[in-house]
Scaffold this motif. Sequence first.
Motif, PDB file in Angstrom:
ATOM      1  N   ALA A 145       1.107  -1.334   0.028  1.00  0.00           N
ATOM      2  CA  ALA A 145       0.088  -0.064  -0.051  1.00  0.00           C
ATOM      3  C   ALA A 145       0.816   0.959  -0.234  1.00  0.00           C
ATOM      4  N   SER A 146       1.796   1.131   1.292  1.00  0.00           N
ATOM      5  CA  SER A 146       3.150   2.587   1.038  1.00  0.00           C
ATOM      6  C   SER A 146       3.378   2.503  -0.403  1.00  0.00           C
ATOM      7  N   LYS A 147       3.744   1.946  -1.102  1.00  0.00           N
ATOM      8  CA  LYS A 147       4.607   1.586  -2.633  1.00  0.00           C
ATOM      9  C   LYS A 147       3.754   2.480  -3.825  1.00  0.00           C
ATOM     10  N   VAL A 148       1.681   2.097  -3.501  1.00  0.00           N
ATOM     11  CA  VAL A 148       1.105   2.596  -4.242  1.00  0.00           C
ATOM     12  C   VAL A 148       1.156   3.891  -3.769  1.00  0.00           C
TER      13      VAL A 148
ATOM     14  N   THR B 293     -10.181  -5.080 -10.543  1.00  0.00           N
ATOM     15  CA  THR B 293      -9.246  -6.555 -10.448  1.00  0.00           C
ATOM     16  C   THR B 293      -9.011  -7.085 -11.925  1.00  0.00           C
ATOM     17  N   GLY B 294      -9.737  -7.097 -12.842  1.00  0.00           N
ATOM     18  CA  GLY B 294      -9.528  -7.169 -14.794  1.00  0.00           C
ATOM     19  C   GLY B 294      -8.550  -5.957 -15.214  1.00  0.00           C
ATOM     20  N   TYR B 295      -8.394  -4.375 -14.454  1.00  0.00           N
ATOM     21  CA  TYR B 295      -7.184  -4.423 -15.178  1.00  0.00           C
ATOM     22  C   TYR B 295      -6.482  -4.358 -14.545  1.00  0.00           C
ATOM     23  N   VAL B 296      -5.925  -4.568 -13.307  1.00  0.00           N
ATOM     24  CA  VAL B 296      -4.846  -5.279 -12.509  1.00  0.00           C
ATOM     25  C   VAL B 296      -4.430  -7.072 -13.083  1.00  0.00           C
ATOM     26  N   LEU B 297      -5.192  -7.411 -13.225  1.00  0.00           N
ATOM     27  CA  LEU B 297      -4.877  -8.607 -14.054  1.00  0.00           C
ATOM     28  C   LEU B 297      -4.318  -8.821 -15.259  1.00  0.00           C
ATOM     29  N   LEU B 298      -4.684  -8.029 -16.491  1.00  0.00           N
ATOM     30  CA  LEU B 298      -4.549  -7.205 -17.623  1.00  0.00           C
ATOM     31  C   LEU B 298      -3.212  -6.929 -17.860  1.00  0.00           C
ATOM     32  N   LEU B 299      -3.282  -6.079 -17.443  1.00  0.00           N
ATOM     33  CA  LEU B 299      -2.516  -5.150 -17.293  1.00  0.00           C
ATOM     34  C   LEU B 299      -0.583  -5.303 -16.669  1.00  0.00           C
ATOM     35  N   THR B 300      -1.017  -6.470 -15.459  1.00  0.00           N
ATOM     36  CA  THR B 300      -0.040  -7.349 -14.241  1.00  0.00           C
ATOM     37  C   THR B 300       0.564  -8.627 -16.027  1.00  0.00           C
ATOM     38  N   LEU B 301      -0.204  -8.979 -16.676  1.00  0.00           N
ATOM     39  CA  LEU B 301      -0.165 -10.094 -17.333  1.00  0.00           C
ATOM     40  C   LEU B 301       0.700  -9.542 -19.145  1.00  0.00           C
ATOM     41  N   LEU B 302       0.137  -8.017 -19.199  1.00  0.00           N
ATOM     42  CA  LEU B 302       1.678  -7.325 -20.141  1.00  0.00           C
ATOM     43  C   LEU B 302       2.391  -6.601 -20.072  1.00  0.00           C
ATOM     44  N   GLY B 303       2.993  -6.458 -18.391  1.00  0.00           N
ATOM     45  CA  GLY B 303       4.253  -6.339 -17.562  1.00  0.00           C
ATOM     46  C   GLY B 303       4.131  -5.308 -16.662  1.00  0.00           C
ATOM     47  N   MET B 304       2.994  -4.030 -16.566  1.00  0.00           N
ATOM     48  CA  MET B 304       2.965  -3.436 -15.996  1.00  0.00           C
ATOM     49  C   MET B 304       3.251  -4.421 -13.728  1.00  0.00           C
ATOM     50  N   PRO B 305       4.172  -3.593 -13.131  1.00  0.00           N
ATOM     51  CA  PRO B 305       4.439  -4.031 -12.171  1.00  0.00           C
ATOM     52  C   PRO B 305       2.901  -4.036 -11.011  1.00  0.00           C
TER      53      PRO B 305
ATOM     54  N   GLU C  83       1.908  -3.195  -7.939  1.00  0.00           N
ATOM     55  CA  GLU C  83       1.503  -2.255  -7.153  1.00  0.00           C
ATOM     56  C   GLU C  83       1.219  -0.663  -8.753  1.00  0.00           C
ATOM     57  N   THR C  84       1.911  -0.735  -9.576  1.00  0.00           N
ATOM     58  CA  THR C  84       1.738   0.385 -10.330  1.00  0.00           C
ATOM     59  C   THR C  84       0.030   0.152 -11.307  1.00  0.00           C
ATOM     60  N   ALA C  85       0.087  -1.772 -11.251  1.00  0.00           N
ATOM     61  CA  ALA C  85      -1.482  -1.493 -12.049  1.00  0.00           C
ATOM     62  C   ALA C  85      -2.533  -1.431 -10.890  1.00  0.00           C
ATOM     63  N   VAL C  86      -2.453  -1.688  -9.441  1.00  0.00           N
ATOM     64  CA  VAL C  86      -3.516  -1.290  -8.064  1.00  0.00           C
ATOM     65  C   VAL C  86      -3.711   0.165  -8.529  1.00  0.00           C
ATOM     66  N   ALA C  87      -2.390   1.418  -8.328  1.00  0.00           N
ATOM     67  CA  ALA C  87      -2.752   2.030  -8.552  1.00  0.00           C
ATOM     68  C   ALA C  87      -3.545   2.852 -10.073  1.00  0.00           C
ATOM     69  N   PHE C  88      -3.110   2.592 -10.917  1.00  0.00           N
ATOM     70  CA  PHE C  88      -3.572   2.852 -12.371  1.00  0.00           C
ATOM     71  C   PHE C  88      -5.461   2.201 -12.028  1.00  0.00           C
ATOM     72  N   ALA C  89      -6.108   1.459 -11.836  1.00  0.00           N
ATOM     73  CA  ALA C  89      -6.998   0.623 -11.560  1.00  0.00           C
ATOM     74  C   ALA C  89      -7.720   1.167 -10.458  1.00  0.00           C
ATOM     75  N   LEU C  90      -6.954   2.435  -9.758  1.00  0.00           N
ATOM     76  CA  LEU C  90      -7.952   3.546  -8.559  1.00  0.00           C
ATOM     77  C   LEU C  90      -7.803   4.501  -9.491  1.00  0.00           C
ATOM     78  N   LEU C  91      -6.309   4.571 -10.032  1.00  0.00           N
ATOM     79  CA  LEU C  91      -6.712   6.844 -10.847  1.00  0.00           C
ATOM     80  C   LEU C  91      -7.931   6.476 -11.013  1.00  0.00           C
TER      81      LEU C  91
END
Length: 325
Positions: free
Chosen positions: A28-31, A276-288, A290-298
């Motif tokens: 959470a601190s990294k996010v 969750t959909g964003y995080v799953l797809l983005l991490t599979l496409l190479g996004m870290p 924590e970055t994917a979680v931040a992306f989803a929240l934004l």
Amino acid sequence: MTVFQSRVIVQLAVGVVILLYLLQLADASKVLSILLKVNLVDILLASLFFIIASTFVALALYIPVKSLENSAPMGKVLLGSFAGQLLSDVTPARSGYFVTPLILKELANIPADKGMVAVLATGIVNSFVKVILSAIALMYFMSFLSLDLKIVSTLVVGMLFLLGGGVVLLIILMEKRILKFIIVLEKIPIIQVLMHKLVEMLGRIQKGGVNIKKQFPQIALLILLSIIANATALKFISNSLGFGSPSLIEFLFITTIVSSLMYIPFTIAGLGVQETGYVLLLTLLGMPFETAVAFALLARALFTGTDIIGLPALIILGLKNMRLR
């Protein structure tokens, strides 16, 4: 507390729990650190494109409204659509958008049945366009990503909910046999009055639906433009986090797949499920992660936040009702 209110609270709680679980899996601190370092110019551009996407959706509604009510004021119809989109952001399966005909009636003096025809037509086209693109997107990602069967199944369930919704709307708008079935039910004494009103309403809706089919290509084009604008917004969010990929075409596919998850009626507008959909797809496409979680929240914050442009219409309606009292 009513059953509806209880259900909404439960669905909201489920969505929040899913979001908290994602944050627990991440650091959470990294996010938070990632969120504090976003590029504000890219965030502003993402917000702009979310507003452009909402405008295309509003124009998609205006097309059938104009064909049914030639004197319909464009500005008020767009404002009514923005209000409906805002309500859809805070209701299960985005069902709040079906209040739009009542908003149009109050704002622009458009008969509720004509407003409903326009909403149904837009909903039908939106469903089928997104289902087709989602199917293409899923095949695209499966061609080079190792997608777990559970992930594929979840995505297919989302598409089926969206497809089912489109089919139901199409039946209501076009299928004469449903009207005949309700006419049969009208003979039952205990529900006779209710069925009579329903028959009258469906009759007017289906009468309007006969001519509305001509508007489907224009509506489809505007829905497609809204999807492209949403994908562009997501690309700017990714850029704001310092992550240049995925490509715009991949974000277009992500947009259609993830938007189908919003129609799964387990949470408010897919809260938690969409992220969750964003995080799953983005991490599979190479996004870290924590970055994917931040992306989803934004993405959730900007998507819902920019729909605040519909708030003035709701305030106007609220003040109007207060005066009537």
